[in-house]
Design a protein around this motif. Structure first.
Motif, mmCIF file in Angstrom:
data_model
loop_
_atom_site.group_PDB
_atom_site.id
_atom_site.type_symbol
_atom_site.label_atom_id
_atom_site.label_comp_id
_atom_site.label_asym_id
_atom_site.label_seq_id
_atom_site.Cartn_x
_atom_site.Cartn_y
_atom_site.Cartn_z
ATOM 1 N N ILE A 211 2.830 -9.571 -3.517
ATOM 2 C CA ILE A 211 1.888 -8.510 -3.153
ATOM 3 C C ILE A 211 1.454 -8.622 -1.694
ATOM 4 C CG2 ILE A 211 -0.137 -9.807 -4.002
ATOM 5 C CD1 ILE A 211 -1.323 -7.014 -4.816
ATOM 6 N N ALA A 212 1.468 -7.473 -1.030
ATOM 7 C CA ALA A 212 0.841 -7.344 0.289
ATOM 8 C C ALA A 212 -0.431 -6.543 0.040
ATOM 9 C CB ALA A 212 1.772 -6.615 1.260
ATOM 10 N N PRO A 213 -1.557 -7.233 -0.129
ATOM 11 C CA PRO A 213 -2.766 -6.546 -0.584
ATOM 12 C C PRO A 213 -3.516 -5.895 0.564
ATOM 13 C CG PRO A 213 -3.236 -8.873 -0.402
ATOM 14 C CD PRO A 213 -1.809 -8.674 0.065
ATOM 15 N N PRO B 60 0.794 -1.225 0.000
ATOM 16 C CA PRO B 60 0.000 0.000 0.000
ATOM 17 C C PRO B 60 0.832 1.285 0.000
ATOM 18 C CG PRO B 60 -0.952 -1.595 1.509
ATOM 19 C CD PRO B 60 0.383 -2.152 1.073
ATOM 20 N N ASP B 61 1.824 1.386 0.898
ATOM 21 C CA ASP B 61 2.511 2.668 1.060
ATOM 22 C C ASP B 61 3.775 2.440 1.883
ATOM 23 O OD1 ASP B 61 3.329 5.293 1.672
ATOM 24 O OD2 ASP B 61 1.268 6.008 1.825
ATOM 25 N N LEU B 62 4.910 2.861 1.344
ATOM 26 C CA LEU B 62 6.180 2.682 2.059
ATOM 27 C C LEU B 62 6.253 3.523 3.323
ATOM 28 C CD1 LEU B 62 9.213 2.609 -0.377
ATOM 29 C CD2 LEU B 62 8.463 0.826 1.200
ATOM 30 N N ARG B 63 5.410 4.567 3.423
ATOM 31 C CA ARG B 63 5.460 5.413 4.621
ATOM 32 C C ARG B 63 4.882 4.701 5.836
ATOM 33 N NH1 ARG B 63 2.687 10.517 1.905
ATOM 34 N NH2 ARG B 63 1.434 8.744 1.215
ATOM 35 N N ASN B 64 4.163 3.605 5.613
ATOM 36 C CA ASN B 64 3.717 2.754 6.717
ATOM 37 C C ASN B 64 4.905 1.867 7.117
ATOM 38 O OD1 ASN B 64 2.815 0.285 7.978
ATOM 39 N ND2 ASN B 64 0.727 0.893 7.469
ATOM 40 N N PHE C 183 11.204 -3.794 -8.151
ATOM 41 C CA PHE C 183 10.448 -2.554 -8.286
ATOM 42 C C PHE C 183 9.376 -2.534 -7.202
ATOM 43 C CE2 PHE C 183 11.116 -2.562 -13.146
ATOM 44 C CZ PHE C 183 12.196 -1.709 -13.050
ATOM 45 N N ILE C 184 9.237 -1.400 -6.524
ATOM 46 C CA ILE C 184 8.175 -1.307 -5.520
ATOM 47 C C ILE C 184 6.995 -0.549 -6.111
ATOM 48 C CG2 ILE C 184 7.542 -0.285 -3.303
ATOM 49 C CD1 ILE C 184 10.410 -0.965 -2.401
ATOM 50 N N GLU C 185 5.832 -1.200 -6.058
ATOM 51 C CA GLU C 185 4.596 -0.569 -6.531
ATOM 52 C C GLU C 185 3.811 -0.137 -5.311
ATOM 53 O OE1 GLU C 185 3.955 -0.621 -9.816
ATOM 54 O OE2 GLU C 185 5.429 -2.113 -10.482
ATOM 55 N N GLN C 186 3.644 1.154 -5.137
ATOM 56 C CA GLN C 186 2.826 1.642 -4.023
ATOM 57 C C GLN C 186 1.385 1.744 -4.516
ATOM 58 O OE1 GLN C 186 5.120 4.429 -1.174
ATOM 59 N NE2 GLN C 186 5.673 5.126 -3.213
ATOM 60 N N ALA D 267 -5.235 -0.416 -8.438
ATOM 61 C CA ALA D 267 -3.766 -0.407 -8.484
ATOM 62 C C ALA D 267 -3.214 -1.767 -8.079
ATOM 63 C CB ALA D 267 -3.220 0.693 -7.577
ATOM 64 N N GLU D 268 -3.900 -2.453 -7.155
ATOM 65 C CA GLU D 268 -3.442 -3.785 -6.756
ATOM 66 C C GLU D 268 -3.610 -4.781 -7.908
ATOM 67 O OE1 GLU D 268 -5.492 -4.532 -3.035
ATOM 68 O OE2 GLU D 268 -3.993 -3.416 -1.891
ATOM 69 N N LEU D 269 -4.710 -4.671 -8.632
ATOM 70 C CA LEU D 269 -4.903 -5.530 -9.806
ATOM 71 C C LEU D 269 -3.846 -5.235 -10.872
ATOM 72 C CD1 LEU D 269 -8.783 -5.649 -10.228
ATOM 73 C CD2 LEU D 269 -7.253 -7.592 -9.850
ATOM 74 N N ASP D 270 -3.593 -3.953 -11.124
ATOM 75 C CA ASP D 270 -2.552 -3.577 -12.084
ATOM 76 C C ASP D 270 -1.212 -4.185 -11.693
ATOM 77 O OD1 ASP D 270 -4.376 -2.108 -13.478
ATOM 78 O OD2 ASP D 270 -3.546 -0.142 -12.981
ATOM 79 N N ALA D 271 -0.925 -4.125 -10.386
ATOM 80 C CA ALA D 271 0.361 -4.643 -9.909
ATOM 81 C C ALA D 271 0.459 -6.142 -10.148
ATOM 82 C CB ALA D 271 0.539 -4.325 -8.426
#
Lengths: 342, 342
Positions: free
Chosen positions: A124-126, A70-74, A96-99, A106-110
């Motif tokens: 994936i960490a969904p 979801p977000d690297l800031r977490n 590659f990190i997909e946020q 976006a999760e489906l795209d990833a």
């Protein structure tokens, strides 16, 4: 077969790594033609990487995987990313990190590796992905899920036993004498299998202790995704109950950090007035006042298992069925659950 | 020229994105030959990406950059990575993260793009790199430095005005009545230009207020890199002084978080017994008890500037001289510096 490194080329050519790098990157200014020739000869003899891109294309192996989170800031996901990048690098893969930012699309795209054709597989960490949509369907790329999998979803699952971990931390709170134990992290519209498992473990512990579950103590989180702000908001709403809880179990440490802040704002002491526990085992838990009781999944083990499973799928010519890989966790006791209220 | 997306292909072919993805990734099972042909035709007409890898190779543009930082588990660097990945993605670039783990050699390797020949340029947040070694030398790849640059180091610098930010936060502590202000974060063997600037700003504020600097209040950090543990250890050593400080300014928020924990262990209250301030503007600062006064660099602005500068270098045929790009910061006041001791 071990990968040939720039160091090997430098040793063979009898030059510095820096010089090899200059030749590889065609920064020729500082390198004499004779030296450059020697480097190129060593590269050739060792079959090394200036031609790696071309070789990759021919073989179809870019050695690039994607990690969707979801977000690297977490900080939990930052820890996951740190461990995954290290494990992948050990196997010669880059990440590659997909946020995905809390977007199901976006999760489906990833999952489909949409950001780059080089991506050979995805971990994936969904968060919002509705796995039921994907049950029974072919996946375009090898996929490993960090967290719990829906039956029928044709990927590997790497996870701790979320139900058991959650049961243990709840039973610990009960053992310390807490009785009205609230849970923060329930999300209504989100098909989060991992959270469902953790809530089941919480209910099981209550049941084992003969404590009746009180629906008002399991409020729905109004903010998504998990954050300090969401934890603070949910804690504040629990304090407004006619019968507030005497302890709170948060499904993620960041929720507990926010709850701790809200409890202080309300003038309540932890653990004396309210017990508190989290899930994730973040470093911050050990440096809060009071320190936070939390479940710590073995992230290095999980990352290693996820990378190994993904590379096996990438390299295999056969169809590998979905696998469930269960990793270790520790229950880490902090001061936040210390009050003996027996 | 805007990048053609999978969505464009799907629209042109009149099929779902999923179907295009299946064709792109050669997962043909679910797609009829007629549909696959239509998709391939749309791909051809739009000049889209199944051939992107090949096109990249021909053009020499992989659209991959590297971000080198000490450790993603440090929340400041996780925030930097989150912002950089987002900014790069907005420009159509993907990012490899190199965790240099507090090794000067790993930082040099990262600058040279050693982990992958696809890397077109590097953004580095250095820790142990001795920039003086690199002064006056040609760099193998376009390079942007997050932090302060040594004169003569031929890269771009993207940074806040560290001296001024540090002067302001120290002056704030003085304005609140603190007089014996210690500084945590000085490292003896580490040629960290950014830290040197921040220490200069601290000294300048003391001088402006007519306070004599006391060397015992600027101890050398025994642990590297910056961490909660290092902050706690250094704070504990300051408390052993015959004349301990009445406030502490930490060069990084994680150091302050550790210091806060050590102060609590020693039975001291913040801000009443000891003022505290940090640097980085991490979210955790707003959720600690007390909330932490800190300098918050505008990370989105920094990431954007760094990515833009790097891509300009990558795409330019000319030799771009080193540039200094200064970004904004805010001084965020928390409760940790609130005691009025005038």
């Amino acid at each position: 077969m071990p990968t040939v490194t720039l160091r090997d080329v430098a040793a063979r050519a009898g030059v510095s790594i820096k010089t090899v790098s200059n030749v590889v990157h065609n920064v020729g200014g500082k390198v004499s033609p004779q030296t450059a020739d020697r480097v190129r000869q060593a590269i050739e003899e060792l079959g090394y990487r200036p031609n790696l891109s071309a070789r990759r294309l021919r073989s179809g192996h870019s050695r690039v995987i994607a990690l969707a989170l979801p977000d690297l800031r977490n900080p939990y996901f930052a820890d996951v990313a740190a461990a995954t990048i290290t494990a992948a690098r050990d196997r010669g893969y880059n990440v590659f990190i997909e946020q995905t930012g809390g977007s199901a699309e976006a999760e489906l795209d990833a999952i489909e590796g949409m950001s780059d054709p080089m991506i050979e597989g995805v971990i994936i960490a969904p968060l919002l992905l509705d796995q039921r949509q994907l049950a029974g369907r072919d996946l375009p790329l090898p996929l490993v899920l960090l967290g719990q999998r829906e039956p029928g979803f044709a990927c590997d699952q790497v996870s701790v036993d979320n139900m058991e971990a959650s049961r243990q931390v709840t039973a610990h709170l009960i053992g310390r004498g807490y009785r009205r134990i609230a849970i923060i992290g329930r999300q209504d519209d989100v098909p989060d299998v991992t959270a469902v498992q953790r809530i089941d473990g919480y209910r099981r512990a209550l049941k084992e202790a003969g404590i009746e579950a009180d629906a008002s103590l399991a409020p729905v989180l109004r903010q998504t995704p998990y954050s300090r702000a969401a934890g603070a908001q949910c804690m504040a709403s629990l304090l407004e109950l006619l019968q507030p809880p005497d302890a709170v179990y948060c499904l993620a440490d960041v929720l507990a950090f926010g709850a701790l802040s809200a409890l202080h704002a309300a003038g309540l002491r932890v653990p004396e007035d309210m017990g508190l526990a989290g899930f994730d085992g973040l470093e911050e838990a050990r440096y809060r006042v009071p320190t936070l009781t939390t479940v710590a999944p073995d992230l290095e083990q999980m990352a290693q298992a996820a990378v190994d499973a993904l590379i096996e799928r990438i390299q295999s010519d056969e169809n590998i069925g979905p696998r469930d890989i269960t990793c270790d966790f520790d229950l880490i006791l902090g001061h936040s659950s210390e009050a003996s209220r027996g």
